[in-house]
Write an enzyme that holds these catalytic residues in place. Structure first.
Site, mmCIF file in Angstrom:
data_model
loop_
_atom_site.group_PDB
_atom_site.id
_atom_site.type_symbol
_atom_site.label_atom_id
_atom_site.label_comp_id
_atom_site.label_asym_id
_atom_site.label_seq_id
_atom_site.Cartn_x
_atom_site.Cartn_y
_atom_site.Cartn_z
ATOM 1 N N MET A 27 -11.441 8.536 -2.088
ATOM 2 C CA MET A 27 -10.454 7.549 -2.552
ATOM 3 C C MET A 27 -10.491 7.467 -4.081
ATOM 4 S SD MET A 27 -10.165 4.636 0.326
ATOM 5 C CE MET A 27 -11.571 3.652 -0.119
ATOM 6 N N GLY A 28 -11.043 8.494 -4.731
ATOM 7 C CA GLY A 28 -11.041 8.535 -6.191
ATOM 8 C C GLY A 28 -12.060 7.596 -6.818
ATOM 9 N N HIS A 34 -19.681 11.516 -5.100
ATOM 10 C CA HIS A 34 -18.585 12.438 -4.805
ATOM 11 C C HIS A 34 -18.918 13.849 -5.308
ATOM 12 C CE1 HIS A 34 -16.226 8.520 -5.139
ATOM 13 N NE2 HIS A 34 -15.924 8.925 -3.915
ATOM 14 N N GLN A 57 -7.435 1.229 5.713
ATOM 15 C CA GLN A 57 -8.847 0.931 5.940
ATOM 16 C C GLN A 57 -9.318 -0.318 5.202
ATOM 17 O OE1 GLN A 57 -10.377 4.798 4.273
ATOM 18 N NE2 GLN A 57 -11.965 3.501 3.401
ATOM 19 N N SER A 180 -21.244 3.935 -6.085
ATOM 20 C CA SER A 180 -20.086 3.492 -5.328
ATOM 21 C C SER A 180 -18.959 3.265 -6.329
ATOM 22 C CB SER A 180 -20.416 2.182 -4.611
ATOM 23 O OG SER A 180 -19.223 1.515 -4.247
ATOM 24 N N ARG A 182 -17.000 0.962 -6.315
ATOM 25 C CA ARG A 182 -16.953 -0.479 -6.602
ATOM 26 C C ARG A 182 -17.982 -0.919 -7.649
ATOM 27 N NH1 ARG A 182 -15.632 -0.437 -1.047
ATOM 28 N NH2 ARG A 182 -13.653 -1.519 -0.624
#
Ligand code: AMP
Length: 288
Positions: A27-28, A34, A57, A180, A182
């Site tokens: 999701m970039g 990643h 999601q 993450s 986030r």
């Protein structure tokens, strides 16, 4: 690197055969986690990365709206990491009602993470299924940070699409905080405090190793988490991975490359500075 934005075009590129394509869905807002997935993918063939912030999601609209986006930077990172094809579809194109099939994660999508995020795994599986359909990869790489996710993808989609699912260890910074997307929403102070999550997971693993007593593990983990007053616990689970299987289903030995698999997990979810973080550890494996 070729950048493909339309569903029609990616179908054309992937139509010929399903030989040697390795998919890395993201999701970039890319980070070291990643990049570890991309490195693994490169061992096996042509790397098809995808960048799509999947609205299905997100069970919370604010979370969706706040999700970090760093598209230009991401494109550079994909390119530098030798991605062959980057598929970044528009929401309208990939969610086209006439084309997309809804996938239901079933009862094991409603436990653990799923019990706090209703519909989350249905949303994940619906999009991953669509990506598998379009790209027809022989292998797909996912991270163990989202352990329930990789297990459900393995269970529900790997045989249907004849795709091998390969796990990658959770990547962490020097203080143990799992990377993450986030994390970029937290202050440096918040990130420092968030390192309590991995400390608590490790203390649970250590407690089990020395005492072989599963009953007290959860209490030990919670005790340590409570030493950080700014970490707000949402849940701590200590469960066997086999709880993700219904009777008669094959276990996760193939996924993890270990026979007679009997993994016991600790999973933590909680908030720091209003940002939701999750992490997990397998307490009875030295491999993971
Ligand atoms: P996301 O962009 O958050 O949807 O994640 C895309 C993929 O990266 C998923 O397979 C995640 O499990 C994986 N991933 C996310 N964070 C990490 C991490 N810290 N270590 C390893 N894999 C990760």
């Amino acid at each position: 690197m070729i950048i493909v934005e339309s569903v029609e075009e990616i179908k054309k590129i992937c139509k010929a055969s399903n030989d040697g394509r390795v998919i890395v869905p993201t999701m970039g807002a890319l980070h070291e986690g990643h990049i570890a997935l991309l490195n693994k993918a490169r061992e096996f063939g042509n790397v098809f990365a995808t960048l799509f912030i999947n609205p299905l999601q997100f069970n919370n609209l604010n979370d969706f709206d706040a999700y970090p986006q760093t598209i230009e930077k991401d494109i550079d990172i994909f390119d530098q990491n030798e991605v062959d094809v980057l598929f970044m579809p528009s929401t309208e194109d990939i969610l086209d009602q006439k084309q997309i099939q809804a996938i239901d994660a079933g009862p094991t999508g409603d436990i653990w993470e799923g019990s706090f995020r209703p519909g989350h795994f249905n949303g994940v599986l619906t999009i991953v299924n669509r990506l598998f359909e379009l790209i027809r990869p022989s292998k797909a790489i996912f991270g163990l940070k989202d352990i329930q996710q990789i297990c459900l993808i393995y269970k529900e989609l790997s045989s249907v699409h004849n795709v091998q699912i390969l796990p990658v260890m959770t990547q962490r910074n020097s203080s143990g905080l799992a990377y993450s997307s986030r994390n970029s929403l937290m202050t440096e102070d918040g990130k420092r405090k968030a390192s309590i999550i991995f400390k608590a997971l490790k203390s649970g693993k250590e407690y089990w190793r020395t005492n072989r007593n599963l009953e007290n593990v959860k209490g030990k983990v919670i005790e340590l988490l409570n030493t950080e007053p700014d970490f707000e616990i949402q849940y701590v689970e200590n469960e066997p991975l086999s709880n993700l299987m219904r009777p008669g289903e094959k276990d996760f030995s193939d996924l993890f490359g270990e026979p007679n698999l009997n993994y016991q997990l600790i999973m933590i979810a909680g908030y720091i500075e209003g940002i939701r973080l999750i992490d997990n550890i397998i307490i009875n494996s030295d491999k993971y």
